[in-house]
Scaffold this active site. Structure first.
Site, PDB file in Angstrom:
ATOM      1  CG  HIS A  27      -3.196   3.478   1.284  1.00 51.81           C
ATOM      2  ND1 HIS A  27      -3.541   2.984   0.045  1.00 51.81           N
ATOM      3  CD2 HIS A  27      -3.373   2.450   2.154  1.00 51.81           C
ATOM      4  CE1 HIS A  27      -3.902   1.718   0.167  1.00 51.81           C
ATOM      5  NE2 HIS A  27      -3.809   1.370   1.437  1.00 51.81           N
TER       6      HIS A  27
ATOM      7  CG  ASN B 194      -6.790  -0.977   0.023  1.00 54.08           C
ATOM      8  OD1 ASN B 194      -6.041  -0.474  -0.812  1.00 54.08           O
ATOM      9  ND2 ASN B 194      -6.354  -1.441   1.181  1.00 54.08           N
TER      10      ASN B 194
ATOM     11  CB  CYS C 172      -0.930   0.013   1.209  1.00 50.71           C
ATOM     12  SG  CYS C 172      -2.051  -1.378   1.204  1.00 50.71           S
TER      13      CYS C 172
HETATM   14  N1  ACO Z   1     -19.054  -9.065   6.940  1.00 48.29           N
HETATM   15  C1  ACO Z   1     -19.740  -9.323   8.076  1.00 48.29           C
HETATM   16  N2  ACO Z   1     -19.135  -9.679   9.217  1.00 48.29           N
HETATM   17  C2  ACO Z   1     -17.804  -9.780   9.207  1.00 48.29           C
HETATM   18  C3  ACO Z   1     -17.036  -9.532   8.044  1.00 48.29           C
HETATM   19  C4  ACO Z   1     -17.719  -9.159   6.872  1.00 48.29           C
HETATM   20  N3  ACO Z   1     -17.082  -8.879   5.721  1.00 48.29           N
HETATM   21  N4  ACO Z   1     -15.735  -9.709   8.345  1.00 48.29           N
HETATM   22  C5  ACO Z   1     -15.669 -10.056   9.636  1.00 48.29           C
HETATM   23  N5  ACO Z   1     -16.907 -10.096  10.154  1.00 48.29           N
HETATM   24  C6  ACO Z   1     -17.299 -10.408  11.525  1.00 48.29           C
HETATM   25  C7  ACO Z   1     -16.300 -11.257  12.240  1.00 48.29           C
HETATM   26  O1  ACO Z   1     -16.499 -12.621  11.966  1.00 48.29           O
HETATM   27  C8  ACO Z   1     -16.575 -10.903  13.676  1.00 48.29           C
HETATM   28  O2  ACO Z   1     -17.708 -11.618  14.112  1.00 48.29           O
HETATM   29  P1  ACO Z   1     -17.797 -12.164  15.623  1.00 48.29           P
HETATM   30  O3  ACO Z   1     -17.787 -10.931  16.489  1.00 48.29           O
HETATM   31  O4  ACO Z   1     -19.090 -12.905  15.634  1.00 48.29           O
HETATM   32  O5  ACO Z   1     -16.604 -13.031  15.813  1.00 48.29           O
HETATM   33  C9  ACO Z   1     -16.953  -9.438  13.605  1.00 48.29           C
HETATM   34  O6  ACO Z   1     -17.357  -9.202  12.260  1.00 48.29           O
HETATM   35  C10 ACO Z   1     -15.824  -8.513  13.975  1.00 48.29           C
HETATM   36  O7  ACO Z   1     -14.663  -8.966  13.268  1.00 48.29           O
HETATM   37  P2  ACO Z   1     -13.317  -8.242  13.396  1.00 48.29           P
HETATM   38  O8  ACO Z   1     -12.296  -8.877  12.521  1.00 48.29           O
HETATM   39  O9  ACO Z   1     -13.005  -8.090  14.849  1.00 48.29           O
HETATM   40  O10 ACO Z   1     -13.719  -6.868  12.754  1.00 48.29           O
HETATM   41  P3  ACO Z   1     -13.110  -5.454  12.993  1.00 48.29           P
HETATM   42  O11 ACO Z   1     -14.058  -4.621  13.728  1.00 48.29           O
HETATM   43  O12 ACO Z   1     -11.682  -5.486  13.429  1.00 48.29           O
HETATM   44  O13 ACO Z   1     -13.111  -4.910  11.477  1.00 48.29           O
HETATM   45  C11 ACO Z   1     -11.594  -4.550   9.683  1.00 48.29           C
HETATM   46  C12 ACO Z   1     -12.363  -5.583  10.485  1.00 48.29           C
HETATM   47  C13 ACO Z   1     -12.575  -3.661   8.943  1.00 48.29           C
HETATM   48  C14 ACO Z   1     -10.720  -5.242   8.667  1.00 48.29           C
HETATM   49  C15 ACO Z   1     -10.775  -3.722  10.695  1.00 48.29           C
HETATM   50  O14 ACO Z   1      -9.987  -4.529  11.498  1.00 48.29           O
HETATM   51  C16 ACO Z   1      -9.908  -2.735  10.043  1.00 48.29           C
HETATM   52  O15 ACO Z   1     -10.371  -1.712   9.574  1.00 48.29           O
HETATM   53  N6  ACO Z   1      -8.582  -2.984  10.009  1.00 48.29           N
HETATM   54  C17 ACO Z   1      -7.654  -2.154   9.311  1.00 48.29           C
HETATM   55  C18 ACO Z   1      -7.072  -2.929   8.263  1.00 48.29           C
HETATM   56  C19 ACO Z   1      -7.378  -2.453   6.909  1.00 48.29           C
HETATM   57  O16 ACO Z   1      -8.088  -1.510   6.663  1.00 48.29           O
HETATM   58  N7  ACO Z   1      -6.792  -3.151   5.970  1.00 48.29           N
HETATM   59  C20 ACO Z   1      -6.948  -2.853   4.616  1.00 48.29           C
HETATM   60  C21 ACO Z   1      -5.868  -3.481   3.844  1.00 48.29           C
HETATM   61  S1  ACO Z   1      -4.330  -3.100   4.427  1.00 48.29           S
HETATM   62  C22 ACO Z   1      -3.897  -1.635   3.931  1.00 48.29           C
HETATM   63  O17 ACO Z   1      -4.231  -1.199   2.857  1.00 48.29           O
HETATM   64  C23 ACO Z   1      -3.139  -0.878   4.906  1.00 48.29           C
END
Ligand code: ACO
Length: 336
Positions: free
Chosen positions: A263, A293, A113
């Site tokens: 980004h 992304n 990224c």
């Molecule tokens: N749809 C519905 N539910 C989902 C999905 C989905 N696509 N994905 C995960 N879940 C569920 C999980 O199973 C979990 O359920 P549970 O509570 O019953 O176990 C719940 O949602 C929460 O899951 P988490 O993984 O804890 O979700 P979180 O709130 O951390 O959000 C996310 C995930 C959006 C990826 C977040 O961690 C984030 O924004 N991270 C930053 C990373 C990022 O943006 N990366 C992009 C690529 S890297 C880059 O470009 C830098």
């Protein structure tokens, strides 16, 4: 003083739009979950016969045209991607052939990224050294062919879109780099101890006896794996810090900056960076809602959209910051 400036920008995204509602049918997710967690409403994915260098070609031709140059005036290609046409040779070579620009150097860089910030910085240094005049700098990705589109892959797969952006960076002479159009400075970082927080293990020489085999496929090692919470925390911290450092080094206050082109990993990351830094939200130009992304392509796609929407105008002071797998992160300061 010899330096470089962006003389042209272009972008290209595939025509097929996949909304969050389309993804609901594939991977047990919901529009509400995706928008709430990431800000993404839709993304574009390629057709089976399109590849990364095809998207890069379209963006590059626009950037060269908008720079007012002939293709033959480009003397180097630097291309950032993590979704290459093939493992080797680099996608820059395929782009070079499609542009019909034989014999100029074509350099692929990874840096995920942060790829475009690295690529601009490398181009600037080649130009400052006197060895090059017009460098085509490209960020291009086809993620859709590498996503696990089943419910198991939903945490990662809802995030990514396909697209390409390109700029031409050209040599220029300035008396005062802070006041005239030019690429002012950049900061580049990495910390490999976090490599496995966001990575794709296979294919690769470290996964066993063979770099690719049935076992790799069975275990899904060819899909991206991410510790989302760790990525989130580091992204906010590192992007804010390297922006602050870059401003301090160049005696620029955040108020002096007219537009922030970050980004596009997650709308919440960018909002948090703006909040932590005290940057008004309307100075941050976001496109993730429309494209998802697109990794190395997010910043140049954003540049082009901002120009088209009249948000990025000649004379503006712009700062970019990016964070991604590696971990890698960086920032760049330039007058448009
Ligand atoms: N749809 C519905 N539910 C989902 C999905 C989905 N696509 N994905 C995960 N879940 C569920 C999980 O199973 C979990 O359920 P549970 O509570 O019953 O176990 C719940 O949602 C929460 O899951 P988490 O993984 O804890 O979700 P979180 O709130 O951390 O959000 C996310 C995930 C959006 C990826 C977040 O961690 C984030 O924004 N991270 C930053 C990373 C990022 O943006 N990366 C992009 C690529 S890297 C880059 O470009 C830098």
């Amino acid at each position: 003083m010899r330096t470089s400036k962006v003389t042209g920008v272009g972008s290209f995204v595939p025509e097929d739009v996949y909304t969050n509602f389309d993804l609901e049918k594939m991977m047990d997710t919901s529009d509400e979950w995706i928008q709430q967690r990431t800000g993404i409403k839709q993304r574009m994915w390629v057709k089976p016969d399109q590849c990364t260098s095809d998207l890069a070609l379209e963006a590059s031709l626009q950037a060269i045209k908008n720079a007012g140059l002939e293709k033959s005036e480009i003397d180097m290609i630097i291309l950032a991607t993590i979704s290459p046409d093939h493992d080797f040779p680099g996608t820059g070579c395929f782009l070079q052939a499609k542009l019909d620009l034989p014999e100029i150097p074509a350099l692929d860089i990874r840096q995920q990224c942060t790829g475009f910030v690295y690529a601009m910085s490398i181009a600037d240094k080649f130009i400052r050294s006197g060895s090059n005049k017009n460098i085509l700098v490209v960020g291009a990705e086809v993620h859709s062919k590498g996503l696990d589109k089943t419910p198991e892959g939903r945490t990662v797969s809802v995030l990514f879109g396909d697209g390409a952006g390109a700029v031409v960076m050209s040599a220029c002479d300035v008396d005062d780099p802070m006041k005239e159009r030019c690429f002012i400075d950049s900061q580049l970082h990495s910390d490999g101890k976090f490599a496995k927080e966001l990575w794709m293990p296979g294919p690769g020489s470290a996964i066993g006896e063979n770099r690719a085999d049935q076992n790799m496929l069975n275990e899904g090692l060819h899909f991206a794996q991410m510790n989302g919470k760790v990525v989130f925390v580091h992204a906010v911290k590192r992007m804010s810090q390297c922006l602050k450092d870059l401003c301090q080094k160049n005696n620029v206050s955040l108020d002096d900056i007219d537009l922030f082109l970050f980004h596009q990993a997650n709308l919440r990351i960018n909002s948090k960076v703006a909040e932590v830094m005290g940057i008004p939200e309307d100075k941050v130009f976001n496109t993730i809602q429309k494209y998802g992304n697109t990794t190395a392509a997010t910043i140049p796609i954003g540049m082009h959209d901002a120009v088209k929407e009249g948000k990025l105008k000649e004379g503006m002071l712009v700062a970019s910051a990016a964070f991604g797998s590696g971990f890698t992160w960086g920032s760049a300061l330039y007058r448009w």
